[in-house]
Design a protein around this motif. Sequence first.
Motif, PDB file in Angstrom:
ATOM      1  N   GLY A 155       0.843  -1.269  -0.133  1.00 47.46           N
ATOM      2  CA  GLY A 155       0.052   0.092   0.050  1.00 47.46           C
ATOM      3  C   GLY A 155       0.950   1.396   0.030  1.00 47.46           C
ATOM      4  N   LYS A 156       2.032   1.143  -0.444  1.00 45.52           N
ATOM      5  CA  LYS A 156       3.017   2.430  -0.557  1.00 45.52           C
ATOM      6  C   LYS A 156       2.573   3.462  -1.609  1.00 45.52           C
ATOM      7  CE  LYS A 156       7.082   2.321   1.280  1.00 45.52           C
ATOM      8  NZ  LYS A 156       8.462   2.164   1.982  1.00 45.52           N
ATOM      9  N   SER A 157       2.300   2.986  -2.602  1.00 42.95           N
ATOM     10  CA  SER A 157       2.002   3.931  -3.801  1.00 42.95           C
ATOM     11  C   SER A 157       0.456   4.394  -3.755  1.00 42.95           C
ATOM     12  CB  SER A 157       2.029   3.456  -5.367  1.00 42.95           C
ATOM     13  OG  SER A 157       1.259   2.367  -5.527  1.00 42.95           O
ATOM     14  N   GLU A 158       0.273   5.478  -4.452  1.00 44.79           N
ATOM     15  CA  GLU A 158      -1.142   5.934  -4.430  1.00 44.79           C
ATOM     16  C   GLU A 158      -2.183   5.058  -4.669  1.00 44.79           C
ATOM     17  OE1 GLU A 158      -1.219   9.865  -6.507  1.00 44.79           O
ATOM     18  OE2 GLU A 158      -3.364   9.725  -6.612  1.00 44.79           O
ATOM     19  N   ALA A 161      -2.491   2.188  -2.109  1.00 46.90           N
ATOM     20  CA  ALA A 161      -3.251   2.734  -0.943  1.00 46.90           C
ATOM     21  C   ALA A 161      -4.544   3.099  -1.197  1.00 46.90           C
ATOM     22  CB  ALA A 161      -2.403   4.036  -0.586  1.00 46.90           C
ATOM     23  N   ALA A 162      -4.840   3.366  -2.420  1.00 44.42           N
ATOM     24  CA  ALA A 162      -6.228   3.457  -2.646  1.00 44.42           C
ATOM     25  C   ALA A 162      -7.004   2.221  -2.599  1.00 44.42           C
ATOM     26  CB  ALA A 162      -6.622   4.243  -3.919  1.00 44.42           C
ATOM     27  N   LYS A 163      -6.329   1.173  -3.254  1.00 42.61           N
ATOM     28  CA  LYS A 163      -6.878  -0.429  -3.342  1.00 42.61           C
ATOM     29  C   LYS A 163      -7.197  -0.730  -2.077  1.00 42.61           C
ATOM     30  CE  LYS A 163      -7.665  -4.315  -5.565  1.00 42.61           C
ATOM     31  NZ  LYS A 163      -8.614  -5.006  -4.659  1.00 42.61           N
ATOM     32  N   LEU A 164      -6.181  -0.582  -1.346  1.00 39.85           N
ATOM     33  CA  LEU A 164      -6.302  -1.147   0.118  1.00 39.85           C
ATOM     34  C   LEU A 164      -7.395  -0.541   0.896  1.00 39.85           C
ATOM     35  CD1 LEU A 164      -4.412  -3.142   1.464  1.00 39.85           C
ATOM     36  CD2 LEU A 164      -3.119  -1.441   2.540  1.00 39.85           C
ATOM     37  N   LEU A 165      -7.556   0.763   0.652  1.00 46.90           N
ATOM     38  CA  LEU A 165      -8.904   1.505   1.336  1.00 46.90           C
ATOM     39  C   LEU A 165     -10.046   0.955   0.734  1.00 46.90           C
ATOM     40  CD1 LEU A 165     -10.307   3.582   3.235  1.00 46.90           C
ATOM     41  CD2 LEU A 165      -9.587   5.257   1.305  1.00 46.90           C
ATOM     42  N   GLU A 166     -10.016   0.612  -0.646  1.00 46.02           N
ATOM     43  CA  GLU A 166     -11.419   0.158  -1.276  1.00 46.02           C
ATOM     44  C   GLU A 166     -11.581  -1.314  -0.684  1.00 46.02           C
ATOM     45  OE1 GLU A 166     -11.389  -0.844  -5.657  1.00 46.02           O
ATOM     46  OE2 GLU A 166     -10.846   1.363  -5.613  1.00 46.02           O
ATOM     47  N   ASP A 167     -10.524  -1.873  -0.603  1.00 48.73           N
ATOM     48  CA  ASP A 167     -10.842  -3.562  -0.267  1.00 48.73           C
ATOM     49  C   ASP A 167     -11.322  -3.298   1.268  1.00 48.73           C
ATOM     50  OD1 ASP A 167     -10.256  -5.017  -2.394  1.00 48.73           O
ATOM     51  OD2 ASP A 167      -8.072  -4.973  -1.913  1.00 48.73           O
ATOM     52  N   PRO A 185       1.689   0.629   5.790  1.00 48.78           N
ATOM     53  CA  PRO A 185       2.349   2.180   6.524  1.00 48.78           C
ATOM     54  C   PRO A 185       1.191   2.536   7.538  1.00 48.78           C
ATOM     55  CG  PRO A 185       2.759   2.231   4.029  1.00 48.78           C
ATOM     56  CD  PRO A 185       1.798   0.832   4.551  1.00 48.78           C
ATOM     57  N   ALA A 186       1.852   3.013   8.721  1.00 46.51           N
ATOM     58  CA  ALA A 186       1.053   3.524   9.699  1.00 46.51           C
ATOM     59  C   ALA A 186      -0.046   4.553   9.387  1.00 46.51           C
ATOM     60  CB  ALA A 186       1.896   3.881  11.052  1.00 46.51           C
ATOM     61  N   LYS A 187       0.590   5.511   8.710  1.00 45.24           N
ATOM     62  CA  LYS A 187      -0.490   6.448   8.381  1.00 45.24           C
ATOM     63  C   LYS A 187      -1.693   5.990   7.688  1.00 45.24           C
ATOM     64  CE  LYS A 187       2.372  10.752   8.859  1.00 45.24           C
ATOM     65  NZ  LYS A 187       3.179  11.763   8.192  1.00 45.24           N
ATOM     66  N   LEU A 188      -1.490   5.197   6.664  1.00 46.36           N
ATOM     67  CA  LEU A 188      -2.431   4.504   5.743  1.00 46.36           C
ATOM     68  C   LEU A 188      -3.418   3.637   6.526  1.00 46.36           C
ATOM     69  CD1 LEU A 188      -3.977   3.781   3.369  1.00 46.36           C
ATOM     70  CD2 LEU A 188      -2.341   1.945   2.939  1.00 46.36           C
ATOM     71  N   ALA A 189      -2.755   2.899   7.719  1.00 44.88           N
ATOM     72  CA  ALA A 189      -3.636   1.983   8.399  1.00 44.88           C
ATOM     73  C   ALA A 189      -4.482   3.037   9.390  1.00 44.88           C
ATOM     74  CB  ALA A 189      -2.687   1.288   9.289  1.00 44.88           C
ATOM     75  N   ALA A 190      -3.795   4.138   9.881  1.00 43.66           N
ATOM     76  CA  ALA A 190      -4.738   4.970  10.830  1.00 43.66           C
ATOM     77  C   ALA A 190      -5.873   5.650   9.921  1.00 43.66           C
ATOM     78  CB  ALA A 190      -3.928   6.159  11.572  1.00 43.66           C
ATOM     79  N   LEU A 191      -5.736   5.811   8.669  1.00 41.77           N
ATOM     80  CA  LEU A 191      -6.939   6.540   7.768  1.00 41.77           C
ATOM     81  C   LEU A 191      -8.017   5.621   7.732  1.00 41.77           C
ATOM     82  CD1 LEU A 191      -6.436   8.817   4.927  1.00 41.77           C
ATOM     83  CD2 LEU A 191      -7.738   6.563   4.547  1.00 41.77           C
ATOM     84  N   ILE A 192      -7.488   4.208   7.362  1.00 46.05           N
ATOM     85  CA  ILE A 192      -8.425   3.236   7.175  1.00 46.05           C
ATOM     86  C   ILE A 192      -9.307   2.922   8.433  1.00 46.05           C
ATOM     87  CG2 ILE A 192      -8.701   0.639   6.714  1.00 46.05           C
ATOM     88  CD1 ILE A 192      -6.426   0.777   4.703  1.00 46.05           C
ATOM     89  N   THR A 193      -8.491   2.856   9.533  1.00 45.55           N
ATOM     90  CA  THR A 193      -9.275   2.723  10.912  1.00 45.55           C
ATOM     91  C   THR A 193     -10.245   3.676  11.193  1.00 45.55           C
ATOM     92  OG1 THR A 193      -7.255   1.765  11.634  1.00 45.55           O
ATOM     93  CG2 THR A 193      -8.785   2.445  13.517  1.00 45.55           C
ATOM     94  N   GLU A 194      -9.874   5.031  10.588  1.00 45.48           N
ATOM     95  CA  GLU A 194     -10.679   6.282  10.638  1.00 45.48           C
ATOM     96  C   GLU A 194     -12.224   6.078  10.041  1.00 45.48           C
ATOM     97  OE1 GLU A 194      -7.986   9.603  11.332  1.00 45.48           O
ATOM     98  OE2 GLU A 194      -9.814  10.270   9.930  1.00 45.48           O
ATOM     99  N   ARG A 195     -11.805   5.320   8.877  1.00 47.72           N
ATOM    100  CA  ARG A 195     -12.887   5.499   7.882  1.00 47.72           C
ATOM    101  C   ARG A 195     -13.679   4.206   8.089  1.00 47.72           C
ATOM    102  NH1 ARG A 195     -11.419   7.733   2.666  1.00 47.72           N
ATOM    103  NH2 ARG A 195     -10.528   9.854   3.475  1.00 47.72           N
TER     104      ARG A 195
END
Length: 275
Positions: A155-158, A161-167, A185-195
């Motif tokens: 999930g490092k590239s844009e 990362a978008a695919k991971l959130l979508e999944d 990545p920690a920031k992506l996991a935090a964003l997914i957690t929020e959503r």
Amino acid sequence: MKKTVGTFQNAKKNGEKVTMLTAYDYSTAKLVDEAGIDSILVGDSLGNVILGYEDTISVTMEDMIHHGAAVARGAKDALIVIDMPFMSYQASVYDAVVNAGRLMKEGRANAVKLEGGASVCPQIRAITESGIPVVAHLGLTPQSVNAFGGYKVQGKSETAAAKLLEDALAVQEAGAFAVVLECVPAKLAALITERLDITTIGIGAGSGCDGQVLVYQDMLGMFTDYVPKFVKQFARVGDIMKQAFADYKREVSEGTFPAEEHSYKIEDEVIEKLY
Ligand code: KIV
């Protein structure tokens, strides 16, 4: 008190962290349970840490049922999640429901975990509709190691990362009550957690997740074939075990073990009659 899917949901609502550790046998499950850990994962990582395979591909339904049932006998309160092994759910929705059912009936799971996002949503939907709670698993999904070409951060590239959130949104929509995020990545996991409304459980995904999971041999320093960056060794039990094994060898060789207190007595006259 027995932990349930509701425990996870309440923890998310109240901003309380959820704890999960792996276990694969009765004695360890009992210790993990007595320590108050919320959930025990009978992970297919047993292929690596118990059976000595180089990956999880060869793990079978019988392996998972055998170890799952042992864990279930040892854990009183923790929610038991059993991994669906490679090819027990990918080929068809029918396979997925039948095998999830076996993990519940024969392995005594409280929930099952499977790897993948949108592509396994039909399976997640059918399993949950059968009354079986599902944990999804995204990011580094070890059963796809051959497709990934190694164990790497995901999930490092844009686009990734978008695919991971979508999944993550897709598995939530399909009915999963929690999702493991591995090597994200920690920031992506935090964003997914929020959503998400469902619980995120991180492993190598930073502190922003709703909960954490670790393989117990990793966190106890018992498995050192490779130690991922995300592992913290909370104890060095491997060193203690090795020292105890060496002490045992020395005492047996010297004749100091077993001592009198480890031996059973018999009346002298009984023995004398045998001479
Ligand atoms: O198999 C396992 O132990 C897992 C954890 C690493 C999350 O899936």
